[in-house]
Write an enzyme that holds these catalytic residues in place. Structure first.
Site, PDB file in Angstrom:
ATOM      1  N   ALA A  70       6.213   5.765   5.363  1.00 29.25           N
ATOM      2  CA  ALA A  70       6.666   5.237   6.669  1.00 29.25           C
ATOM      3  C   ALA A  70       8.010   4.980   6.499  1.00 29.25           C
ATOM      4  O   ALA A  70       8.822   5.024   7.355  1.00 29.25           O
ATOM      5  CB  ALA A  70       5.777   3.818   6.840  1.00 29.25           C
ATOM      6  N   ALA A 122       1.027  -1.170   0.160  1.00 27.93           N
ATOM      7  CA  ALA A 122      -0.202   0.006  -0.051  1.00 27.93           C
ATOM      8  C   ALA A 122       0.926   1.216  -0.180  1.00 27.93           C
ATOM      9  O   ALA A 122       1.995   1.289   0.261  1.00 27.93           O
ATOM     10  CB  ALA A 122      -0.699   0.015   1.289  1.00 27.93           C
ATOM     11  N   PHE A 123       0.335   2.255  -0.503  1.00 35.14           N
ATOM     12  CA  PHE A 123       1.148   3.456  -0.476  1.00 35.14           C
ATOM     13  C   PHE A 123       1.720   4.099   0.620  1.00 35.14           C
ATOM     14  O   PHE A 123       2.681   4.818   0.743  1.00 35.14           O
ATOM     15  CB  PHE A 123       0.219   4.640  -1.170  1.00 35.14           C
ATOM     16  CG  PHE A 123      -0.650   5.595  -0.306  1.00 35.14           C
ATOM     17  CD1 PHE A 123      -1.560   5.179   0.186  1.00 35.14           C
ATOM     18  CD2 PHE A 123      -0.091   6.725   0.175  1.00 35.14           C
ATOM     19  CE1 PHE A 123      -2.504   5.960   1.145  1.00 35.14           C
ATOM     20  CE2 PHE A 123      -0.580   7.546   1.095  1.00 35.14           C
ATOM     21  CZ  PHE A 123      -1.804   7.055   1.620  1.00 35.14           C
ATOM     22  N   LYS A 124       1.239   3.595   1.947  1.00 32.54           N
ATOM     23  CA  LYS A 124       1.662   4.026   3.134  1.00 32.54           C
ATOM     24  C   LYS A 124       3.113   3.805   3.380  1.00 32.54           C
ATOM     25  O   LYS A 124       3.875   4.064   4.244  1.00 32.54           O
ATOM     26  CB  LYS A 124       0.901   3.684   4.223  1.00 32.54           C
ATOM     27  CG  LYS A 124      -0.402   4.563   4.358  1.00 32.54           C
ATOM     28  CD  LYS A 124      -1.234   4.323   5.564  1.00 32.54           C
ATOM     29  CE  LYS A 124      -2.679   5.272   5.635  1.00 32.54           C
ATOM     30  NZ  LYS A 124      -3.570   4.632   4.697  1.00 32.54           N
ATOM     31  N   ASP A 125       3.564   2.662   2.802  1.00 31.77           N
ATOM     32  CA  ASP A 125       5.015   2.259   2.772  1.00 31.77           C
ATOM     33  C   ASP A 125       5.888   3.282   2.517  1.00 31.77           C
ATOM     34  O   ASP A 125       7.067   3.561   3.109  1.00 31.77           O
ATOM     35  CB  ASP A 125       5.288   1.190   1.947  1.00 31.77           C
ATOM     36  CG  ASP A 125       4.494  -0.250   2.095  1.00 31.77           C
ATOM     37  OD1 ASP A 125       4.817  -0.475   3.379  1.00 31.77           O
ATOM     38  OD2 ASP A 125       4.312  -1.025   1.403  1.00 31.77           O
TER      39      ASP A 125
END
Ligand code: PLP
Length: 433
Positions: A112, A106-109
């Protein structure tokens, strides 16, 4: 570059301090005091995402101790591709910007990993490990755990509600071990968040340990997200000499705001459309001029179930009145029925499998007035559909192949501790050597 609070009650500070604080002491969110202005030629020679990111982010780190390490930070954070893939080219050009090729799909990688690479380099002389506390209802915790796993001098304590995350999500939270402590809490998400808040409010605990958070309002998660908008719009500009328009699936508005910021810095981005699920405060604000946040509504695109998007405060800081917001962005909402039918329809019509979040963008794009759909558009794909297989598979009538990175995690053994929803149990984990 200095950063100030949206509420303007504090002195402005530099990048590292804004990262460490997360939220400003006056309750506001950090924003740059001004935006650098780029011309497309400033990126000549920068082809890869990490190279583009380095050029884009350099002005923000001026005056901060992290500046000499920006190159290394970008290499670590932007280590997976974010391809702009063509979907249609007859008449209009339609693309999908795939942001789900990272470790947790997911793009939150992206955010983060950038934050983790920065945090690891802050205060390295302090012998106490930096402990990141995250309460998660699913996606964020996995991305943060993956980003910090194995980083020397850091630990992650991730709290999730027992029985309230999907089997695959639980696996992504518990497969790490090492410096990642997964706590399965006998309670709901609010209990998990409450425990984290109590820990930060415990002055004694904060004195003895180095606690920090990695939540999505942190500037260190938001700013790097502008890089994939910069890189993809530049690729498109070099090839076609045209601005690229985006439809961004939106919950807390972090991803959407990163696109607005990239355009404000001069990147070749045209229209920006936010796609929300049945949580409608942003489209309603654009329609009525009234800001009416409320409790969140549960939908199929659950990572976007936000009733009071915090980054709205940053958007309104940049665009202080409703007319300027209307001139800059549009927003439309789609309900669960539309998400379901879009997933089924695009599978049959285009051979594409969307996660429920990406499906909101596809649905909003298809519903745009014909006059607005001129030019080139990119749908932003925020997660791989295999993360949401229980929703997607019945709609397309077949299994979704699991990408290799995700499959690897799902095969690993679980390391998890069951705890009661109490600060004492959390403190024991935090203070254990
Ligand atoms: C978090 C998330 C979103 C929403 O992003 P915001 O930055 O909160 O607007 C959309 N899709 C997926 C898959 C997410 O995990």
């Amino acid at each position: 570059m200095k950063f100030r609070s949206t509420r303007q009650l504090e002195e402005s500070i530099e990048f590292c301090q804004a990262l460490e604080r997360g939220i400003a002491p006056d309750g506001g969110l950090y924003v740059p005091v001004c935006f650098p202005e780029f011309a497309t030629r400033d990126f000549d020679g920068a082809e890869r995402l990490d190279d583009v990111a380095e050029v884009l982010l350099e002005p923000f780190l001026q005056g901060s101790g992290l500046l000499p390490e920006l190159g290394a930070i970008c290499q670590e954070a932007f280590s997976f591709p974010t391809p702009l893939r063509m979907l249609e080219s007859d008449g209009k050009r339609l693309f999908v910007l795939e942001l789900f090729h990272g470790p947790t799909a997911a793009f939150k990688d992206v955010g983060a990993r950038f934050l983790a690479a920065c945090f690891q380099r802050l205060n390295r002389e302090d012998p106490r490990p930096l402990t990141i506390l995250v309460a998660t209802s699913g996606d964020t915790g996995g991305a943060v755990a993956a980003a910090f796993h194995g980083r020397v001098g850091t630990r992650v304590v991730v709290l999730f509600p027992r029985g309230l995350v999907s089997a695959r999500q639980e696996k992504q939270l518990t497969c790490w071990g090492g410096n990642v402590h997964a706590l399965r809490v006998a309670g709901n998400f609010d209990d998990c968040q409450g425990m984290v808040k109590q820990a930060f409010a415990d002055a004694e605990l904060c004195r003895r340990t180095r606690l920090s958070s990695a939540n999505s309002i942190n500037l260190g998660r938001l700013l790097p997200q502008s890089a994939y908008y910069a890189a993809s719009s530049l690729v498109h500009w070099r090839e076609h000499g045209e601005l690229l328009n985006f439809v961004v699936p939106t919950g807390n508005l972090g991803n959407g705001l990163a696109c607005v910021w990239a355009r404000a810095m001069g990147l070749p981005i045209g229209k920006i459309v936010f796609a929300t699920n049945a949580n409608r405060p942003i489209p309603e604000y654009l329609a009525t001029g009234q800001w009416t946040p409320g409790p969140s509504v549960a939908t199929l695109a659950s990572a976007m179930d936000v009733g009071n998007p915090s980054n709205m405060e940053r958007l309104r800081d940049l665009l202080p009145d409703i007319e300027s917001v209307r001139g800059a962005v549009s927003a439309y909402s789609v309900d669960d029925d539309a998400i379901r039918s879009q997933i089924a329809r695009d599978f049959h019509r285009r051979g594409e499998t969307w996660c429920p979040h990406t499906a909101t963008a596809a649905s909003v794009y298809d519903g745009l007035p014909e006059s607005m759909r001129d030019g080139s558009w990119a749908l932003v794909a925020t997660a791989h559909p295999a993360k949401f297989e229980t929703i997607v598979e019945p709609l397309i009538g077949q299994p979704v192949p699991v990408p290799a990175s995700l499959a690897g995690l799902l095969d690993m053994p679980s390391h998890v501790q069951d705890v009661a929803a109490s600060l004492d149990e959390l403190k024991q984990v935090i203070e254990k050597k």
